[in-house]
Design a protein around this motif. Structure first.
Motif, mmCIF file in Angstrom:
data_model
loop_
_atom_site.group_PDB
_atom_site.id
_atom_site.type_symbol
_atom_site.label_atom_id
_atom_site.label_comp_id
_atom_site.label_asym_id
_atom_site.label_seq_id
_atom_site.Cartn_x
_atom_site.Cartn_y
_atom_site.Cartn_z
ATOM 1 N N CYS A 71 0.824 -1.212 0.000
ATOM 2 C CA CYS A 71 0.000 0.000 0.000
ATOM 3 C C CYS A 71 0.856 1.259 0.000
ATOM 4 O O CYS A 71 2.020 1.240 0.395
ATOM 5 N N ARG A 72 0.238 2.364 -0.385
ATOM 6 C CA ARG A 72 0.891 3.675 -0.275
ATOM 7 C C ARG A 72 0.746 4.249 1.119
ATOM 8 O O ARG A 72 1.587 5.017 1.575
ATOM 9 N N SER A 73 -0.361 3.928 1.789
ATOM 10 C CA SER A 73 -0.646 4.531 3.094
ATOM 11 C C SER A 73 -1.307 3.491 3.993
ATOM 12 O O SER A 73 -1.504 2.343 3.600
ATOM 13 N N GLY A 74 -1.642 3.906 5.197
ATOM 14 C CA GLY A 74 -2.267 2.996 6.143
ATOM 15 C C GLY A 74 -1.300 2.015 6.763
ATOM 16 O O GLY A 74 -1.708 0.960 7.259
ATOM 17 N N ILE A 75 0.002 2.359 6.735
ATOM 18 C CA ILE A 75 1.044 1.479 7.253
ATOM 19 C C ILE A 75 1.490 2.004 8.633
ATOM 20 O O ILE A 75 1.874 3.168 8.747
ATOM 21 N N PRO A 76 1.487 1.225 9.695
ATOM 22 C CA PRO A 76 1.109 -0.197 9.782
ATOM 23 C C PRO A 76 -0.295 -0.414 10.329
ATOM 24 O O PRO A 76 -0.673 -1.543 10.625
ATOM 25 N N GLU A 77 -1.096 0.659 10.477
ATOM 26 C CA GLU A 77 -2.349 0.546 11.221
ATOM 27 C C GLU A 77 -3.342 -0.413 10.574
ATOM 28 O O GLU A 77 -4.148 -1.052 11.272
ATOM 29 N N THR A 78 -3.314 -0.541 9.226
ATOM 30 C CA THR A 78 -4.240 -1.465 8.576
ATOM 31 C C THR A 78 -3.974 -2.894 9.007
ATOM 32 O O THR A 78 -4.904 -3.655 9.310
ATOM 33 N N ALA A 79 -2.704 -3.294 9.039
ATOM 34 C CA ALA A 79 -2.354 -4.649 9.471
ATOM 35 C C ALA A 79 -2.755 -4.877 10.921
ATOM 36 O O ALA A 79 -3.289 -5.946 11.271
ATOM 37 N N GLU A 80 -2.525 -3.887 11.778
ATOM 38 C CA GLU A 80 -2.867 -4.051 13.188
ATOM 39 C C GLU A 80 -4.373 -4.195 13.371
ATOM 40 O O GLU A 80 -4.847 -4.990 14.191
ATOM 41 N N LEU A 81 -5.147 -3.418 12.588
ATOM 42 C CA LEU A 81 -6.609 -3.525 12.639
ATOM 43 C C LEU A 81 -7.060 -4.927 12.246
ATOM 44 O O LEU A 81 -7.894 -5.545 12.932
#
Length: 335
Positions: A71-81
Motif C-alpha cells: 500500500c501507499r498509506s495505512g502502514i502499519p495501522e491497517t495490518a494491526e486492525l
C-alpha cells in the motif's frame, strides 16, 4: 459452458450494463467449500488499506492466509486492525506506490531480499482522479498505475523469483501453481481501440472524461495480463495461473476525487446499488482460493459469473505489440 461476451460503446452504457447485470439472473461459477483454505500460503494484495482490497484482505485472513498488504498509506495501522479483527497474526505491510517506478523497484527488492515466496498476488490497487494528473515518470495517472505500474511490479516479482516460475526466473514453485488475480473493470469494453502510435501519450481530461480514460487504462491492463498468461505457459504447462475479474460497483473510496457538487448523488447511488467491499470481494476470493480451478488459467469473472473479455484482448498480435510498447515505456529489456 462458453463464456458470454458483450461489448458497449461508451462508459455510460457500460455503467448501465454493469448495473443491469446486478439484477439479471446468472449462473455463478461456483462457491467456496470448507476445504478452500489458504493456510500456509502467502498472499500479496495491492491497495489493501481500504475498499475492495481491505474487504478482500479481511476474508483471506479468515481463510488462514499469510498476508502482505502492499500500500501507499495505512502502514502499519491497517495490518494491526486486521490482526485484531480476524485473530490472524500473520499480516504485514510493505510500501508500494504504483505511480512511481523507483518505488515499485524498492518494493520488489525488499520482498526479494527477505526471501518472500508468493503463492497469490492480487492486483487490486486502482485510481480514478477527477482530472488528468501525472505519475512520477510523467504518464497519465490511470494508465501509469493500472497498466505500467502493474506491469513493472509483476515482472519484477517474476524475474526475482518472488512469484516462483521457470519462465522469467528459472525457479519453479515447489507446491501448487501460483496465481495472479487482476481486478479489472467492465469499462474496458467501452474503451476505443488501442492506438499503438499514441499509446502512453499524456491526455487531458476532466470529470466527464475520466471514465473513458479509466476504461482505456483497464483495457491496456487486461491486454498485458492476457499476454502474460500466454507467456507463463510456453510449453502448455501452466507456470503461474492468471485470472481477471470485474467486481461490479463497489462502495469504496476509489472515486474520492469526485467534485463536491456530484457527491450527494453519488452517495445515494452507492447506497442503493453498490455492494459492500466484502460482498464485492467474492469473485476475488474465489479466484484466489478455490481448489476447483486449480490447474486452470485465463478465467474472467464479472461478479461471480464467467464471461469472455472484450474481443480486442483475443488478438495475439495486438497483445504482443501492447506488451512490447509497455516494455519500451518502462525501459525494461524484452522477455
Amino acid at each position: 459452458m462458453t463464456p458470454t461476451r458483450t461489448q458497449t460503446s461508451n462508459p455510460l452504457t457500460a455503467t448501465f450494463a454493469g448495473l443491469r447485470d446486478l439484477l439479471r439472473p446468472r449462473a455463478p461459477i461456483g462457491t467456496l467449500s470448507p476445504q478452500d483454505r489458504l493456510d500456509g500460503m502467502t498472499c500479496l494484495i495491492t491497495g489493501a488499506n481500504s475498499g475492495l482490497g481491505l474487504g478482500t484482505a479481511r476474508i483471506l485472513a479468515g481463510l488462514g492466509a499469510r498476508l502482505i498488504l502492499a500500500c501507499r498509506s495505512g502502514i502499519p495501522e491497517t495490518a494491526e486492525l486486521l490482526k485484531r479483527e480476524t485473530g490472524n497474526p500473520h499480516i504485514e505491510m510493505v510500501r508500494l506506490d504504483l505511480a512511481d517506478f523507483a518505488a515499485i523497484d524498492r518494493c520488489c527488492a525488499e520482498l526479494r531480499d527477505r526471501g518472500v515466496k508468493l503463492d497469490r498476488v492480487i492486483l487490486n490497487a486502482g485510481v480514478v482522479p477527477p482530472k488528468a494528473i501525472r505519475t512520477a515518470q510523467g504518464f497519465e495517472m490511470m494508465f501509469g498505475v493500472h497498466f505500467l505500474g502493474n506491469m513493472r511490479f509483476v515482472l519484477g516479482l517474476l524475474r526475482d523469483g518472488t512469484i516462483p516460475n521457470e519462465v522469467f526466473a528459472d525457479a519453479g514453485a515447489p507446491g501448487g501453481i501460483p496465481r495472479i488475480v487482476c481486478v479489472g473493470s467492465e469499462l474496458h469494453r467501452s474503451a476505443p481501440p488501442l492506438d499503438l502510435a499514441t499509446l502512453g501519450q499524456f491526455v487531458e481530461y476532466g470529470t466527464m472524461g475520466s471514465m473513458q480514460q479509466y476504461g482505456h487504462s483497464k483495457l491496456a491492463m487486461l491486454m498485458f495480463c492476457r499476454e502474460l498468461m500466454q507467456r507463463l505457459q510456453p510449453d502448455g504447462r501452466i507456470q503461474v495461473a492468471v485470472h481477471y475479474l470485474c467486481p461490479g460497483p463497489v462502495d469504496s473510496n476509489i472515486a474520492r476525487g469526485t467534485p463536491a457538487v456530484f457527491k450527494p448523488l453519488l452517495n445515494v447511488v452507492k447506497r442503493l446499488l453498490f455492494a459492500s467491499p466484502e460482498k464485492a470481494a467474492e469473485p476475488v476470493v474465489y479466484l484466489t482460493a478455490a481448489q476447483a480451478i486449480e490447474g486452470r488459467t485465463d478465467i474472467y469473472l464479472h461478479l461471480m459469473s464467467r464471461k469472455a473479455p472484450a474481443e480486442p484482448t483475443d488478438d495475439a498480435a495486438l497483445r504482443r505489440q501492447v506488451w512490447n510498447a509497455g516494455l519500451r515505456m518502462l525501459e525494461m529489456e524484452g522477455v
